[in-house]
Design an enzyme around this catalytic site. Structure first.
Site, PDB file in Angstrom:
ATOM      1  N   ASP A  91      18.064  -5.550  -7.574  1.00 33.70           N
ATOM      2  CA  ASP A  91      17.128  -5.210  -8.635  1.00 33.70           C
ATOM      3  C   ASP A  91      16.237  -6.398  -8.326  1.00 33.70           C
ATOM      4  O   ASP A  91      16.694  -7.563  -8.739  1.00 33.70           O
ATOM      5  CB  ASP A  91      17.387  -5.183 -10.166  1.00 33.70           C
ATOM      6  CG  ASP A  91      16.640  -4.826 -11.033  1.00 33.70           C
ATOM      7  OD1 ASP A  91      15.390  -5.137 -10.551  1.00 33.70           O
ATOM      8  OD2 ASP A  91      16.516  -4.635 -12.079  1.00 33.70           O
ATOM      9  N   VAL A  92      14.985  -6.467  -7.968  1.00 35.99           N
ATOM     10  CA  VAL A  92      14.273  -7.641  -7.498  1.00 35.99           C
ATOM     11  C   VAL A  92      13.921  -8.199  -8.897  1.00 35.99           C
ATOM     12  O   VAL A  92      13.526  -9.397  -8.662  1.00 35.99           O
ATOM     13  CB  VAL A  92      12.837  -7.134  -6.681  1.00 35.99           C
ATOM     14  CG1 VAL A  92      13.371  -6.644  -5.368  1.00 35.99           C
ATOM     15  CG2 VAL A  92      11.902  -6.197  -7.532  1.00 35.99           C
ATOM     16  N   LYS A 180      -3.290   0.125  15.961  1.00 34.86           N
ATOM     17  CA  LYS A 180      -3.477   1.452  16.531  1.00 34.86           C
ATOM     18  C   LYS A 180      -4.240   1.123  17.719  1.00 34.86           C
ATOM     19  O   LYS A 180      -4.973   0.219  18.047  1.00 34.86           O
ATOM     20  CB  LYS A 180      -4.648   2.352  15.685  1.00 34.86           C
ATOM     21  CG  LYS A 180      -4.014   3.165  14.397  1.00 34.86           C
ATOM     22  CD  LYS A 180      -5.105   3.560  13.851  1.00 34.86           C
ATOM     23  CE  LYS A 180      -4.681   4.269  12.626  1.00 34.86           C
ATOM     24  NZ  LYS A 180      -3.962   5.630  12.967  1.00 34.86           N
ATOM     25  N   GLU A 214     -10.773  12.523   6.469  1.00 31.36           N
ATOM     26  CA  GLU A 214      -9.518  13.162   6.361  1.00 31.36           C
ATOM     27  C   GLU A 214      -9.369  14.613   6.027  1.00 31.36           C
ATOM     28  O   GLU A 214     -10.625  14.788   4.947  1.00 31.36           O
ATOM     29  CB  GLU A 214      -8.650  12.356   5.323  1.00 31.36           C
ATOM     30  CG  GLU A 214      -8.613  10.801   5.676  1.00 31.36           C
ATOM     31  CD  GLU A 214      -8.053   9.903   4.623  1.00 31.36           C
ATOM     32  OE1 GLU A 214      -6.857   9.838   4.786  1.00 31.36           O
ATOM     33  OE2 GLU A 214      -8.813   9.514   3.845  1.00 31.36           O
ATOM     34  N   HIS A 238      -9.664  -0.564   5.562  1.00 29.75           N
ATOM     35  CA  HIS A 238      -9.695   0.075   7.211  1.00 29.75           C
ATOM     36  C   HIS A 238     -11.084  -0.264   7.675  1.00 29.75           C
ATOM     37  O   HIS A 238     -11.343  -0.843   8.722  1.00 29.75           O
ATOM     38  CB  HIS A 238      -9.160   1.363   7.148  1.00 29.75           C
ATOM     39  CG  HIS A 238      -7.592   1.526   6.773  1.00 29.75           C
ATOM     40  ND1 HIS A 238      -6.772   0.597   7.113  1.00 29.75           N
ATOM     41  CD2 HIS A 238      -7.092   2.434   5.912  1.00 29.75           C
ATOM     42  CE1 HIS A 238      -5.643   1.077   6.289  1.00 29.75           C
ATOM     43  NE2 HIS A 238      -5.661   2.040   5.961  1.00 29.75           N
ATOM     44  N   LYS A 338     -11.695  12.347   1.671  1.00 31.09           N
ATOM     45  CA  LYS A 338     -10.649  13.177   1.623  1.00 31.09           C
ATOM     46  C   LYS A 338     -11.181  14.805   1.632  1.00 31.09           C
ATOM     47  O   LYS A 338     -12.043  14.834   0.928  1.00 31.09           O
ATOM     48  CB  LYS A 338      -9.758  12.873   0.673  1.00 31.09           C
ATOM     49  CG  LYS A 338      -9.203  11.482   0.710  1.00 31.09           C
ATOM     50  CD  LYS A 338      -7.906  10.969   0.004  1.00 31.09           C
ATOM     51  CE  LYS A 338      -7.478   9.700   0.200  1.00 31.09           C
ATOM     52  NZ  LYS A 338      -7.398   9.129   1.318  1.00 31.09           N
TER      53      LYS A 338
END
Length: 491
Positions: A91-92, A180, A214, A238, A338
């Site tokens: 558990d961080v 990419k 998209e 991006h 989108k």
């Protein structure tokens, strides 16, 4: 020739049960295992709060890897990969739990890589836990996913927090677009071709369009996406990366420092967009219900868990101007959204028209030369140019022609490497040239924040609605029409 990572690593994944790990990290690690690019002594330590054994975790993730791999799992490759995996219950938010991790890591003398596949609000607990357990010393590395924070203030806070425990040389900030193949090719295209290098400026280029379209909606990520919106999720994350690579000066060399230095210079040269010019420079939209690929899809406000009053944008079109000697006077039109008509990413460079027309008797206007750089799907480079139409006529009839790099497209489809596959390989090698520095991230937020502020405080602050399966709100076309231009049509 097979090139494996230089040194054995212990790759620790925080968020080992999460979406990013299942969709991207594990499939990428499988492919690296398949191509024998992982050092034979490298281990993968998956961490999470579940009270699982290593065997439990491996059994559960195999199904997930099958779902996202896009190929059949080879039993031998899976056996080799899974033999590297250990599950560690952490558990961080419990600093003492990191000593469990330390016990595992002390078994080997491997270079440690911490991959934080967790929300931003969890990061500081990880930094503190690693620091308290003295697991942060050089040459350990830590990987953070962009976007970091939700604004300049929160991004600075995260960077300040991590800098207490890690040096900048240890920090790998990921923007997966930089992994990419088609994005990396932009460097080669610009800086290895004389015909482009000497004509890549405001003397010969009229304007440039960048589209990242998209078909998908928010894919059950309502809470995350509604907090971010398309501007923070895609433009800051991006599209600005694509813009900087397209416009940066040639770096002194291909080191991470030289490349990042030139990209930061571009981000700091972006003309501001604020409350005074927001309506002239930007368009934002939100998708309604519609049809994509012959299937009915819901509106943004009808998605699972939706707030019916949300004003979050799912589409952005923006006119960007640079204030520097090379690009002054050249507008850059960016759009991303989108639930649009097709999934594709493309750069279109429009060259200036000739001031005189030698063939005006039969051609009232010469066609505009264009360089089309298709990033995905099916990466390709196409040059639009003019030629004489065949025939016996004495006068020249000019027509449009295209030069397509078919060989380029074939090579990319055959040898394509997944972005995360490449980035994980570079992380394990310790090479930072494909990653983003602190100055770069903060320069991007410094430009983005006033746009978000202006949207929230403008009189008509609701995003314009657009039907799913179209190219976005009508005002996106008007953004270019005001300058006598149109969006390049998808082919």
């Amino acid at each position: 020739m097979i090139i494996e990572t230089n040194h054995a690593c212990d790759l620790v994944i925080f968020g080992a049960k999460g979406d990013l790990t299942k969709r991207k990290l594990l499939p990428a690690l499988y492919k690296l295992e398949k191509s024998k690019k992982i050092h034979k002594y490298t281990r993968i330590i998956a961490s999470g709060r579940a009270d699982w054994s290593t065997e439990d975790y491996i059994e559960k993730i195999k199904t997930e890897v099958k779902n996202f791999l896009n190929e059949e799992i080879n039993d031998l490759i899976w056996k080799n990969l899974s033999s590297r995996i250990f599950f560690c219950n952490i558990d961080v938010h419990e600093p003492l739990h990191f000593f469990r991790l330390k016990t595992i890591l002390k078994q080997k003398k491997n270079i440690i890589v911490y991959y934080c596949a967790v929300p931003s609000n969890t990061l500081n607990s990880i930094f503190i836990g690693l620091g308290n357990a003295h697991l942060n010393s050089v040459p350990s590395r830590i990987v953070l996913e962009k976007p970091l924070g939700v604004c300049l203030k929160t991004s600075k806070k995260i960077n300040d927090q991590i800098s207490k425990y890690f040096l900048e040389s240890q920090i790998f900030r990921i923007d997966h677009y930089l992994g990419k193949e088609s994005i990396l090719n932009l460097f080669a295209l610009r800086f290895s071709n004389t015909c482009l290098f000497y004509n890549w400026n405001n003397k010969t280029i009229d304007h440039i369009q960048i589209t990242v379209s998209e078909e998908v909606g928010i894919e059950d990520r309502w809470n995350y996406f509604n907090m971010m919106g398309q501007m923070k999720d895609m433009v800051q994350n991006h599209l600005l990366q694509i813009l900087t690579i397209l416009t940066m000066d040639q770096p002194k060399n291909i080191s991470s420092e030289s490349i990042q230095h030139e990209k930061v210079k571009i981000l700091r040269s972006l003309n501001p967009i604020n409350i005074h010019n927001i309506n002239k420079k930007t368009v934002r939209g939100q998708y309604c219900s519609g049809v994509i690929n012959e299937k009915k899809v819901p509106s943004y406000l009808e998605e699972n868990g939706a707030n019916k009053n949300s004003l979050t944008e799912t589409f952005v079109a923006i006119k960007v101007d640079l204030n520097n000697k090379q690009w002054s006077g050249v507008p850059f039109y960016l759009r991303t959204g989108k639930r649009l008509a097709h999934k594709y990413s493309e750069i279109v460079v429009f060259f200036k028209k000739k001031p005189t027309n030698l063939f005006k008797n039969l051609n009232s206007e010469l066609l505009q030369n264009k360089l089309i750089i298709r990033l995905e799907p099916n990466p390709n480079i196409i040059f639009d140019f003019s030629v004489k139409a065949p025939g016996l006529e004495q006068e020249y009839k000019i027509e449009n022609s295209q030069l397509k790099s078919s060989q380029f497209s074939k090579k990319y489809s055959k040898n394509s490497i997944d972005a995360y596959e490449r980035l994980l390989f570079e992380i394990m090698r310790g090479v930072q040239s494909l990653f983003v520095c602190r100055d770069e991230i903060e320069a991007a937020w410094k430009w983005i924040d006033p746009i978000i502020h202006a949207w929230k405080n403008s009189k008509n602050n609701a995003p314009q609605l657009y039907m799913s399966g179209t190219w976005g709100p009508k005002n996106s076309d008007l953004l270019l029409a005001h300058d006598g231009r149109v969006w390049y049509e998808f082919h």
